[in-house]
Design a protein around this motif. Structure first.
Motif, PDB file in Angstrom:
ATOM      1  N   HIS A 142      36.226  48.653  30.912  1.00  0.00           N
ATOM      2  CA  HIS A 142      37.246  48.330  31.915  1.00  0.00           C
ATOM      3  C   HIS A 142      36.818  48.835  33.298  1.00  0.00           C
ATOM      4  O   HIS A 142      36.937  48.107  34.307  1.00  0.00           O
ATOM      5  N   ALA A 152      33.944  46.641  34.559  1.00  0.00           N
ATOM      6  CA  ALA A 152      34.392  45.301  34.932  1.00  0.00           C
ATOM      7  C   ALA A 152      35.115  45.316  36.266  1.00  0.00           C
ATOM      8  O   ALA A 152      34.901  44.440  37.119  1.00  0.00           O
ATOM      9  N   GLU A 153      35.990  46.300  36.478  1.00  0.00           N
ATOM     10  CA  GLU A 153      36.714  46.409  37.746  1.00  0.00           C
ATOM     11  C   GLU A 153      35.760  46.702  38.902  1.00  0.00           C
ATOM     12  O   GLU A 153      35.877  46.129  39.983  1.00  0.00           O
ATOM     13  N   SER A 189      32.668  45.906  39.164  1.00  0.00           N
ATOM     14  CA  SER A 189      31.807  44.757  39.460  1.00  0.00           C
ATOM     15  C   SER A 189      32.477  43.765  40.403  1.00  0.00           C
ATOM     16  O   SER A 189      31.802  43.042  41.142  1.00  0.00           O
ATOM     17  N   THR A 195      34.760  37.715  39.269  1.00  0.00           N
ATOM     18  CA  THR A 195      35.865  36.913  38.731  1.00  0.00           C
ATOM     19  C   THR A 195      35.405  36.250  37.442  1.00  0.00           C
ATOM     20  O   THR A 195      34.231  35.907  37.273  1.00  0.00           O
ATOM     21  N   ALA A 196      36.363  36.068  36.526  1.00  0.00           N
ATOM     22  CA  ALA A 196      36.000  35.563  35.203  1.00  0.00           C
ATOM     23  C   ALA A 196      36.964  34.488  34.720  1.00  0.00           C
ATOM     24  O   ALA A 196      38.118  34.421  35.149  1.00  0.00           O
ATOM     25  N   TYR A 218      41.243  40.164  30.168  1.00  0.00           N
ATOM     26  CA  TYR A 218      41.731  40.595  31.479  1.00  0.00           C
ATOM     27  C   TYR A 218      42.508  41.915  31.416  1.00  0.00           C
ATOM     28  O   TYR A 218      42.178  42.880  32.107  1.00  0.00           O
ATOM     29  N   PHE A 255      38.430  42.440  33.209  1.00  0.00           N
ATOM     30  CA  PHE A 255      37.825  41.416  34.046  1.00  0.00           C
ATOM     31  C   PHE A 255      38.877  40.756  34.940  1.00  0.00           C
ATOM     32  O   PHE A 255      40.032  40.588  34.553  1.00  0.00           O
ATOM     33  N   VAL A 281      28.474  43.046  32.389  1.00  0.00           N
ATOM     34  CA  VAL A 281      28.508  44.151  33.354  1.00  0.00           C
ATOM     35  C   VAL A 281      27.233  44.978  33.310  1.00  0.00           C
ATOM     36  O   VAL A 281      27.158  46.061  33.904  1.00  0.00           O
TER      37      VAL A 281
END
Length: 326
Positions: free
Chosen positions: A194, A197-198, A200, A203-204, A227, A232, A325
């Motif tokens: 988590h 992902a944040e 980075s 958008t996913a 999400y 993400f 990631v």
């Protein structure tokens, strides 16, 4: 002579007292042993035969540590296996098992994943039946055979509901400590992913391919775990939050242009021949930022589509998205 008599009497009294003490000690030992035995029996008797748990329908009473279980929910099957009670499974939807649960192909077939074989299940005489949303239409008929529980995932609060389902199964089988250990390990992995992902800021979008048709899934959908749990950033948070996703075109992908595209091939999951490579090689898909940067990630369709909320499946899903990631 009188001294001798007195001596004999004294010795006799001493021996009598010693015997009395020995007898008392023996009686005390016997009493203690008896009390311990009774305590042991009492402890065994305190083990409940039934337990009240909360499933997705509310409170339900089920057998404690059931010996014979029919399982239609692959995620529950997965969790039971990790908790060490997979040997309690006597029936399952064996024709729709993800490869990682192939060991259960040897149990009795309890029917299809959408149509339980009620006659066969009745013959198996299970103590407990565990279903997923795919068998909801048969819940009353199954409950007439044995106590039946339904464990669903709340798409608005994915991880919390998954934890709750795992804890419910752990309570039923007396495996609370092992479940807590497993969930702590998963939580650690989730927290790490988590954060990455944040950080980075990529958008996913998660897309399902089904016989050439495309569906997209955003927050609140069946794949919202990507999400709300894995962290993400959704490229579109207005997508219809439905089980089957929102139907989209290839042009939609180019319009939204996500940095990451995750792909679930439903056709592949249910035994079809459609390949995800056809999606990845599509000219429009390749024009997206995800396509140009080689950020289209193929997910294990059987795990994501047929399971997705068991202990092992969560671990596999974490491994699936980790490359995004790295």
């Amino acid at each position: 002579m009188k001294k001798i008599v007195i001596g004999v009497i004294t010795i006799g009294m001493f021996l009598g007292l010693a015997a009395c003490g020995s007898s008392t000690t023996q009686e005390e030992s016997q009493t203690a042993a008896s009390t311990a035995a009774q305590s042991e029996v009492s402890t065994e008797d305190d083990t409940p035969t039934d337990i009240e748990v909360t499933d997705s329908n509310g409170k339900v009473t089920v057998p404690y540590q059931p010996e014979k279980v029919v399982v239609f929910d692959n995620s529950a099957l997965d969790t039971m296996n990790v908790l060490g009670v997979g040997d309690r499974v006597v029936g399952a939807a064996t024709s729709n098992l993800p490869a990682y649960l192939s060991a259960f192909e040897t149990v009795e077939s309890a029917g299809g994943i959408k149509e339980p074989d009620l006659e066969k299940i009745n013959q198996l005489q299970p103590d407990l039946i565990i279903i997923s949303g795919r068998q909801r239409d048969y819940q009353d008929e199954l409950a007439a055979i044995a106590p039946t529980i339904f464990l669903s995932v709340d798409n608005d609060d994915t991880w919390t509901s998954i934890e709750s389902n795992i804890q419910t199964l752990a309570e039923i089988f007396g495996k609370e400590e092992e479940a807590q250990r497993q969930m702590a390990d998963l939580q650690s992995q989730i927290d790490t992913l988590h954060a990455s992902a944040e950080e980075s800021e990529l958008t996913a979008l998660i897309v399902m391919v089904n016989e050439g048709n495309l569906s997209a899934f955003g927050p609140g959908s069946r794949y919202s775990i990507l999400y709300d749990t894995f962290g993400f950033i959704p490229v579109d948070d207005t997508l219809e939050a439905s089980t089957h996703g929102e139907s989209i075109s290839y042009e939609f992908l180019l319009e939204k242009n996500p940095d990451l595209i995750f792909v679930v091939d439903r056709t592949q999951a249910i035994g079809g021949e459609e390949s995800q490579s056809a999606f990845i090689s599509n000219e429009i898909v390749q024009e997206t930022t995800a396509g140009q940067n080689d950020h289209i990630i193929e997910l294990d369709a059987a795990v994501w589509y047929l399971a997705g909320s068991g202990i092992e499946s969560i671990e596999r899903m974490l491994a699936d998205v980790q490359p995004a990631v790295e």
